[in-house]
Design a protein around this motif. Structure first.
Motif, PDB file in Angstrom:
ATOM      1  N   MET A   1       1.043  -1.212   0.024  1.00  0.00           N
ATOM      2  CA  MET A   1       0.063  -0.006  -0.016  1.00  0.00           C
ATOM      3  C   MET A   1       0.971   1.352  -0.018  1.00  0.00           C
ATOM      4  N   GLN A   2       0.223   2.231  -0.726  1.00  0.00           N
ATOM      5  CA  GLN A   2       1.086   3.431  -0.734  1.00  0.00           C
ATOM      6  C   GLN A   2       0.021   4.371  -0.247  1.00  0.00           C
ATOM      7  N   ASP A   3       0.731   5.145   0.873  1.00  0.00           N
ATOM      8  CA  ASP A   3      -0.147   6.193   1.689  1.00  0.00           C
ATOM      9  C   ASP A   3       0.169   7.578   1.025  1.00  0.00           C
ATOM     10  N   GLN A   4      -0.924   8.171   0.355  1.00  0.00           N
ATOM     11  CA  GLN A   4      -0.772   9.496  -0.246  1.00  0.00           C
ATOM     12  C   GLN A   4      -1.586  10.746   0.672  1.00  0.00           C
ATOM     13  N   THR A   5      -1.166  11.066   1.835  1.00  0.00           N
ATOM     14  CA  THR A   5      -2.132  11.753   2.697  1.00  0.00           C
ATOM     15  C   THR A   5      -1.148  13.192   2.702  1.00  0.00           C
ATOM     16  N   SER A   6      -2.289  14.003   3.083  1.00  0.00           N
ATOM     17  CA  SER A   6      -1.753  15.515   3.355  1.00  0.00           C
ATOM     18  C   SER A   6      -2.601  16.280   4.285  1.00  0.00           C
ATOM     19  N   VAL A   7      -1.878  17.374   4.903  1.00  0.00           N
ATOM     20  CA  VAL A   7      -2.459  17.893   6.109  1.00  0.00           C
ATOM     21  C   VAL A   7      -3.224  19.222   5.571  1.00  0.00           C
ATOM     22  N   VAL A   8      -4.565  19.397   5.724  1.00  0.00           N
ATOM     23  CA  VAL A   8      -5.267  20.286   5.389  1.00  0.00           C
ATOM     24  C   VAL A   8      -5.010  21.436   6.465  1.00  0.00           C
ATOM     25  N   GLY A  20      -6.449  12.122   2.701  1.00  0.00           N
ATOM     26  CA  GLY A  20      -5.441  11.084   1.809  1.00  0.00           C
ATOM     27  C   GLY A  20      -6.331   9.867   1.294  1.00  0.00           C
ATOM     28  N   ILE A  21      -5.284   9.196   0.367  1.00  0.00           N
ATOM     29  CA  ILE A  21      -5.727   8.066  -0.448  1.00  0.00           C
ATOM     30  C   ILE A  21      -4.697   6.813  -0.248  1.00  0.00           C
ATOM     31  N   MET A  22      -5.200   5.808   0.248  1.00  0.00           N
ATOM     32  CA  MET A  22      -4.502   4.519   0.143  1.00  0.00           C
ATOM     33  C   MET A  22      -4.601   3.937  -1.038  1.00  0.00           C
ATOM     34  N   VAL A  23      -3.292   3.523  -1.767  1.00  0.00           N
ATOM     35  CA  VAL A  23      -3.276   3.114  -2.998  1.00  0.00           C
ATOM     36  C   VAL A  23      -2.594   1.635  -2.974  1.00  0.00           C
ATOM     37  N   ASP A  24      -3.137   0.886  -3.709  1.00  0.00           N
ATOM     38  CA  ASP A  24      -2.678  -0.571  -3.663  1.00  0.00           C
ATOM     39  C   ASP A  24      -1.928  -0.394  -4.814  1.00  0.00           C
ATOM     40  N   VAL A  25      -0.408  -0.635  -4.474  1.00  0.00           N
ATOM     41  CA  VAL A  25       0.600  -0.939  -5.297  1.00  0.00           C
ATOM     42  C   VAL A  25       1.044  -2.182  -5.783  1.00  0.00           C
ATOM     43  N   THR A  26       0.505  -3.164  -5.396  1.00  0.00           N
ATOM     44  CA  THR A  26       0.884  -4.375  -5.497  1.00  0.00           C
ATOM     45  C   THR A  26       0.876  -4.857  -6.847  1.00  0.00           C
ATOM     46  N   PRO A  27      -0.215  -4.317  -7.949  1.00  0.00           N
ATOM     47  CA  PRO A  27       0.176  -4.761  -9.439  1.00  0.00           C
ATOM     48  C   PRO A  27       1.140  -4.086  -9.909  1.00  0.00           C
ATOM     49  N   ARG A  28       1.271  -2.842  -9.637  1.00  0.00           N
ATOM     50  CA  ARG A  28       2.661  -2.236 -10.314  1.00  0.00           C
ATOM     51  C   ARG A  28       4.014  -3.065  -9.876  1.00  0.00           C
ATOM     52  N   ARG A  29       4.073  -3.157  -8.619  1.00  0.00           N
ATOM     53  CA  ARG A  29       5.273  -3.774  -8.139  1.00  0.00           C
ATOM     54  C   ARG A  29       5.465  -5.127  -8.658  1.00  0.00           C
ATOM     55  N   LEU A  30       4.378  -5.818  -8.863  1.00  0.00           N
ATOM     56  CA  LEU A  30       4.522  -7.119  -9.647  1.00  0.00           C
ATOM     57  C   LEU A  30       4.926  -7.127 -11.037  1.00  0.00           C
ATOM     58  N   ALA A  31       4.531  -5.965 -11.619  1.00  0.00           N
ATOM     59  CA  ALA A  31       4.809  -5.864 -13.091  1.00  0.00           C
ATOM     60  C   ALA A  31       6.131  -5.559 -13.014  1.00  0.00           C
TER      61      ALA A  31
END
Length: 179
Positions: A1-8, A20-31
């Motif tokens: 998982m990649q954490d893309q958070t910011s403070v407002v 923020g958004i939590m992005v599953d980077v598993t497919p990218r890492r596998l590729a």
């Protein structure tokens, strides 16, 4: 998982909340891992090939060679990189390349014989299988070639020709008289 958070923050710089958004980077890492494995496999194939391998840019400057090519000519990799095919060719082969360059480079695949000069001055007869490399858009980006040392084959052919020629020579028979 990649954490893309910011403070407002508000106008005074005080934290209001986190977004923020939590992005599953598993497919990218596998590729990426599959791509790495594929590149490693093809690099290993080229490096362990018994034939010499040469990668050239679109100006025919050598940008990569394998160990077999270095052994064939007696050079270290660093001594070959940056040279052109003309730098390593015999005079006769250089003339052939110069006279046939446009015709040869117009073909995506080419096969021809020539002779290279080894570091110790030996002439090395070679068979070259060359390909034009193109990117995904079809634009030419360079050339690759597998180079086979024909020294032993040429010696064997010369020996066979001498033996064949000798077999056609008249045989001198001496007659024996029995008494």
């Amino acid at each position: 998982m990649q954490d893309q958070t910011s403070v407002v923050r508000d106008e005074q710089g005080r934290k209001i909340y986190n977004q923020g958004i939590m992005v599953d980077v598993t497919p990218r890492r596998l590729a990426q891992e599959e791509l790495r494995k594929s590149e490693e496999k093809f690099r290993r194939i080229v490096e362990t090939a018994g034939e010499g391998f040469v990668l050239m840019d679109d100006h025919l400057r050598i940008v990569e060679v394998n160990d077999s090519y270095c052994r064939m000519l007696g050079y270290r990799r660093e001594e070959i990189l940056g040279k052109t095919t003309f730098d390593l060719a015999t005079d006769e082969f250089r003339q052939f390349i110069a006279g046939s360059r446009d015709r040869l480079l117009a073909m995506d695949y080419r096969k021809f014989e020539g002779s290279l000069v080894a570091k110790d001055g030996r002439r090395v007869p070679v068979l070259i299988h060359g390909n034009t490399l193109r990117n995904d858009d079809g634009i030419k980006i360079g050339n690759a070639a597998f180079v086979v040392d024909l020294t032993e084959q040429k010696k064997a052919l010369e020996l066979a020709a001498r033996c064949r020629k000798a077999s056609f020579l008249p045989v001198r028979r001496e007659s024996t008289v029995w008494t």
